[in-house]
Design an enzyme around this catalytic site. Structure first.
Site, short mmCIF file in Angstrom:
data_model
loop_
_atom_site.label_atom_id
_atom_site.label_comp_id
_atom_site.label_asym_id
_atom_site.label_seq_id
_atom_site.Cartn_x
_atom_site.Cartn_y
_atom_site.Cartn_z
N GLU A 1 10.18 53.76 22.92
CA GLU A 1 9.66 52.79 21.79
C GLU A 1 10.27 53.03 20.16
OE1 GLU A 1 5.60 54.04 22.11
OE2 GLU A 1 5.42 53.69 24.66
N GLU B 1 6.96 53.00 31.58
CA GLU B 1 5.36 54.27 31.17
C GLU B 1 4.28 53.30 31.45
OE1 GLU B 1 5.16 56.19 28.11
OE2 GLU B 1 7.06 57.16 27.81
C1 NOJ Z 1 4.04 56.24 24.89
C2 NOJ Z 1 5.62 57.69 24.45
O1 NOJ Z 1 6.13 56.48 24.93
C3 NOJ Z 1 4.48 58.93 25.24
O2 NOJ Z 1 5.49 59.81 24.72
C4 NOJ Z 1 2.90 58.64 25.43
O3 NOJ Z 1 3.18 60.01 25.45
C5 NOJ Z 1 3.09 58.02 25.69
N1 NOJ Z 1 3.12 56.55 25.79
C6 NOJ Z 1 1.08 57.83 26.20
O4 NOJ Z 1 0.59 57.92 24.75
#
Ligand code: NOJ
Length: 447
Positions: free
Chosen positions: A165, A352
């Site tokens: 991200e 994710e």
């Molecule tokens: C995005 C991120 O990669 C991760 O670190 C985060 O905890 C989750 N999504 C949830 O927000």
């Protein structure tokens, strides 16, 4: 109806170093940008700091036990640059290397495929102090870090993610509520430009290493915006801006199509933003990868009249929990867009997906997380549909293995399928953990 996934579908869970490891100064670790940022009053919900988090630096065996309980085929984790090279550029820390060697050995002993991210937001503070990603020297610094990782772990890690991200680096430099906490759009765009060059150089280096079984890719989250009122020009413009100028488009275009989109170029011209580039940058950013990781949480409907209210909610911490509506059905459209618009022709992983619960002393209610189960079903169904329609998705990683340090939301947002007791550091399976273990065992679910 039965939602069945292929036999070789990779079911996994994901975490990240800064969010779970703790051990802030243990084993020779250097400070990170987030260690420092979290100490600025008001930046983290209820003043949470990641010093201990889930203490995975000391409890790695327990983490692997949980992976075994779930029966996952793969574990997505990240290396902490400040643990590997504490000051970012100097000596490699043998204790840091040993920690990840141990984790990877435990995974391999248990037949769990390592999926490792090189950079999941925790930058050595020493490098942040030199300008972080805004400093072009970052390309040199990151490439050397990547080489240390590939030389030490290249033969054992099957899936390598360069960056997770990259928008976090944009937000941290343009909007202030992520580390390093700056508010300068032009600087933020320079940071993400340099970051994407780092990505490209890491891929090139990876190719030179000729690692027989390893694959490399990048993870970009897509929160696709749609106009709430398709006939309202302002809603349409808002969605387009949030997708292409301030969202996934600023990464997917250079990474997969080459160069910045016309719309983004115009936006930069109109705002007097001039990027410092070097010859060949566009080509470097657009390296062929082996897979693409999609972090997917929700689809969003822009209503300009409600925008102010929404901004307020997001500013109060976290992402999903403050968004009133769940629109996971848009995953079908998102996956087709990756293929048709961004021409992503490599296997895709959902790297994710998950949902938070707001912290409460009522632990029972956190353990009975039927809402999370329903939410995940609401993702796996459109995922199955898109696969039936020809999108090549090879796996799904649930975020997260356990409740952990959720960045600006601190410990208030609990994303785990295991409940973390932050006083005793005990982890307890929630109902979703039991449900997910069954999904993995059966290769799908009935609904
Ligand atoms: C995005 C991120 O990669 C991760 O670190 C985060 O905890 C989750 N999504 C949830 O927000």
């Amino acid at each position: 109806m039965k939602y069945a996934f292929p036999k070789d579908f990779i079911w996994g869970v994901a975490t990240a170093a800064q969010q779970i490891e703790g051990g802030m100064t243990d084993g020779g670790r250097g400070l990170s940008n987030w260690d420092v940022f979290s100490r600025i009053p008001g930046k983290i919900n209820k003043g949470g700091v990641p010093d201990v988090a889930c203490d995975s630096y000391h409890l790695v065996e327990r983490d692997v036990e949980m992976l075994k309980e779930l029966g996952v085929k793969s574990y997505r984790f990240s290396f902490a640059w400040p643990r590997i090279i504490p000051d970012g550029t100097g000596a490699v820390n043998p204790e840091g290397i040993a920690y990840y060697k141990k984790l990877i050995a435990l995974l391999k002993e248990n037949g769990i495929v390592p999926n490792a991210t090189m950079f999941h937001w925790d930058l050595p503070w020493a490098l942040q102090a030199k300008g972080g990603f805004g400093n072009r020297d970052m390309v040199k610094w990151f490439t050397r870090y990547a080489e240390v990782l590939l030389d030490n772990f290249g033969w054992d890690v099957d899936y390598w993610v360069t960056f997770n991200e990259p928008i976090a680096t944009y937000v941290g430099n343009a909007a202030g509520f992520f580390a390093p906490g700056l508010n300068d759009e032009a600087w933020a765009r320079q940071c993400v430009h340099n970051l994407m060059v780092c990505h490209g150089e890491a891929v090139k280096l990876f190719r030179k290493k000729n690692l027989p079984n390893a694959k490399i890719g990048i993870v970009v989250d897509v929160w696709k915006h749609y106009p709430a009122r398709p006939d309202n020009a302002e809603d349409v413009a808002s969605a387009e801006f949030n997708n292409e100028i301030a969202g996934y488009g600023m990464f997917l275009h250079p990474l997969f199509l080459g160069g910045y989109s016309e719309k983004l170029m115009k936006h930069m011209r109109d705002n007097g933003i001039v990027l410092r580039m070097e010859p060949g940058d566009y080509e470097t950013m657009c390296q062929q990868v082996d897979f693409y990781g999609l972090n997917f949480y929700n689809g969003l409907y822009d209503n300009v009249d409600e925008e102010r209210r929404r901004k307020q909610a997001v500013a109060e911490g976290g992402n999903y929990q403050n968004r009133p509506e769940v629109h996971t059905e848009v995953l079908v459209d998102v996956l087709h867009m990756l293929k048709d618009v961004y021409k992503i022709n490599v296997p895709i992983f959902i790297s994710e997906n998950g949902m938070p619960q707001t912290d409460t002393p009522d632990v029972e209610s956190l353990l009975n997380d039927q809402e999370r189960i329903d939410y995940i079903k609401g993702v796996l169904k459109p995922l199955r549909q898109a696969m039936d329609e020809g999108v090549d998705v090879r796996g799904y990683y649930l975020w997260s293995l356990m409740d952990n340090f959720e960045w600006s939301a601190g410990y208030e947002a609990r994303y785990g399928v295991y409940y973390t007791n932050y006083e005793t550091l005990e982890r307890v399976p929630k109902n979703s953990a039991k449900w997910y273990a069954k999904v993995i065992e059966e290769g799908g679910f009935e609904d």
